[in-house]
Design a protein around this motif. Structure first.
Motif, mmCIF file in Angstrom:
data_model
loop_
_atom_site.group_PDB
_atom_site.id
_atom_site.type_symbol
_atom_site.label_atom_id
_atom_site.label_comp_id
_atom_site.label_asym_id
_atom_site.label_seq_id
_atom_site.Cartn_x
_atom_site.Cartn_y
_atom_site.Cartn_z
ATOM 1 N N UNK A 50 0.846 -1.192 0.000
ATOM 2 C CA UNK A 50 0.000 0.000 0.000
ATOM 3 C C UNK A 50 0.880 1.241 0.000
ATOM 4 N N UNK A 51 0.569 2.171 -0.877
ATOM 5 C CA UNK A 51 1.167 3.506 -0.774
ATOM 6 C C UNK A 51 0.064 4.433 -0.322
ATOM 7 N N UNK A 52 0.344 5.168 0.740
ATOM 8 C CA UNK A 52 -0.680 6.023 1.305
ATOM 9 C C UNK A 52 -0.288 7.488 1.143
ATOM 10 N N UNK A 53 -1.274 8.308 0.813
ATOM 11 C CA UNK A 53 -1.017 9.739 0.613
ATOM 12 C C UNK A 53 -1.104 10.502 1.925
ATOM 13 N N UNK A 54 -1.078 11.813 1.814
ATOM 14 C CA UNK A 54 -1.088 12.640 3.027
ATOM 15 C C UNK A 54 -1.956 13.881 2.900
ATOM 16 N N UNK A 55 -2.684 13.959 1.791
ATOM 17 C CA UNK A 55 -3.460 15.161 1.465
ATOM 18 C C UNK A 55 -4.543 15.510 2.480
ATOM 19 N N UNK A 56 -4.912 14.558 3.336
ATOM 20 C CA UNK A 56 -5.906 14.837 4.387
ATOM 21 C C UNK A 56 -5.301 15.649 5.530
ATOM 22 N N UNK A 57 -3.975 15.742 5.525
ATOM 23 C CA UNK A 57 -3.309 16.447 6.611
ATOM 24 C C UNK A 57 -2.510 17.650 6.082
#
Ligand code: UDP
Length: 241
Positions: A50-57
Motif C-alpha cells: 500500500x502507498x498512502x497519501x497525506x493530502x488529508x493532513x
C-alpha cells in the motif's frame, strides 16, 4: 483458496479518502472499512503493498502557494503520509493482518527504512507492506511513489482507490453528461489532461508498461472485486485494444 486474478498488487490510497465527510484528518469508520477491505484481499492469498497519501493532513503545493518554501512544505507533506501509514497499520493489525511500514525517510523508532528486497520478502511472507514518506523527495507525489514502488516490487498492477468509480471525460460531479471510460490508454490521459494521477506518475507507468486500475474504494467489497478481475472502474493500459 484464491480466486484472485493477481498475485501481487499495489494499492494507492489518497489521504483524502481517509478524511471522509469531515474533510480533514482520519475518520475512524473509514479507516476501519479500509482495513477490512484489505484484510479480505489478503485472505485470498494476494500479496498487498500500500502507498498512502497525506493530502488529508498536509499538501506541499497548497502550502507553497501560501508562501512557504516548496521543499520544506513537501517534507511536511511526506511526514503526513507517515501519520496515515501508522493509522492504517494499527487498523490492519487490529484485524489480525500482519504488516510492516517502510518509510522513504528514516525514522527508525516508528518504521523500517525502505529496503526493496526486504519489502519483497515481507510480501512473500504475506505481510502487508505500507510504504510511507512518498518517494522521499520533494516535488514528487505519492502517486509517483506508487508507480515507482509498484515497479520496484514487481507488482502486476497499481490499483488506485478513489471516491469516484473510474475515469471520466469530464468531472462527473459538475457534468451529468460525463462519460466513463472502461479502458483508456495512458497517452490519452496525458493528451486530454485528465486528472487521474500527475504526469510523472502516468509517464512512469506508461514507459514501464505497468497497468493501472482506477476504481471506487468507498464502495464496500470493490477492492476484492477488482482483485478478482471484475471489470469495474477504468483500466489504463499502454495501448487501447
Ligand atoms: N510528497 C513529496 N514527495 C513525495 C510524496 C509526497 O514531497 O514523493 C509531499 C507533497 O507535498 C504532497 C504531500 O506529500 O502534497 C502529500 O502527498 P499527496 O499529495 O501525494 O497525497 P494524496 O493526494 O495521495 O493524499
Amino acid at each position: 483458496m484464491s480466486s484472485a486474478h493477481y498475485r501481487r498488487i499495489l494499492l494507492k490510497v489518497s489521504g483524502e479518502m481517509l478524511a471522509g465527510e469531515q474533510g480533514y484528518g482520519v475518520q475512524p469508520s473509514i479507516l476501519e472499512g479500509l482495513a477490512e477491505e484489505i484484510a479480505d484481499v489478503v485472505a485470498m492469498d494476494v500479496e498487498v503493498a500500500v502507498v498512502i497519501g497525506g493530502g488529508n493532513i498536509f499538501r506541499g503545493l497548497a502550502a507553497s502557494a501560501r508562501g512557504m518554501e516548496r521543499a520544506s512544505a513537501d517534507y511536511m507533506g511526506m511526514l503526513a503520509t507517515v501519520l496515515n501509514a501508522l493509522a492504517l497499520q494499527n487498523a490492519l493489525e487490529g484485524k489480525g493482518v500482519s504488516t510492516r511500514v517502510q518509510s522513504a525517510i528514516e525514522m527508525r523508532q516508528l518504521a523500517e527504512g525502505y529496503i526493496r528486497r526486504r519489502a519483497i520478502r515481507h510480501l512473500e511472507k504475506k505481510r502487508v507492506v505500507i510504504f510511507a514518506g512518498g518517494t522521499g523527495n520533494p516535488y514528487f507525489s505519492t502517486d509517483t511513489a506508487a508507480s515507482l514502488r509498484a515497479m520496484e516490487i514487481g507488482a502486476q498492477v497499481i490499483m488506485k482507490g478513489t471516491k469516484v468509480d473510474g475515469i471520466y471525460d469530464s468531472d462527473p460531479v459538475k457534468n451529468p453528461q460525463a462519460k466513463k471510460y472502461a479502458e483508456i490508454p495512458f497517452l490519452s490521459i496525458l493528451t486530454q489532461n485528465l486528472k487521474v494521477m500527475d504526469s510523472t506518475a502516468i509517464s512512469l507507468c506508461m514507459d514501464n508498461r505497468l497497468p493501472l486500475i482506477v476504481f471506487n474504494l468507498k464502495e464496500k467489497g470493490n477492492f476484492k472485486r477488482v482483485v478478482q478481475g471484475e471489470p469495474i472502474g477504468t483500466l489504463v493500459t499502454v495501448e487501447s485494444r
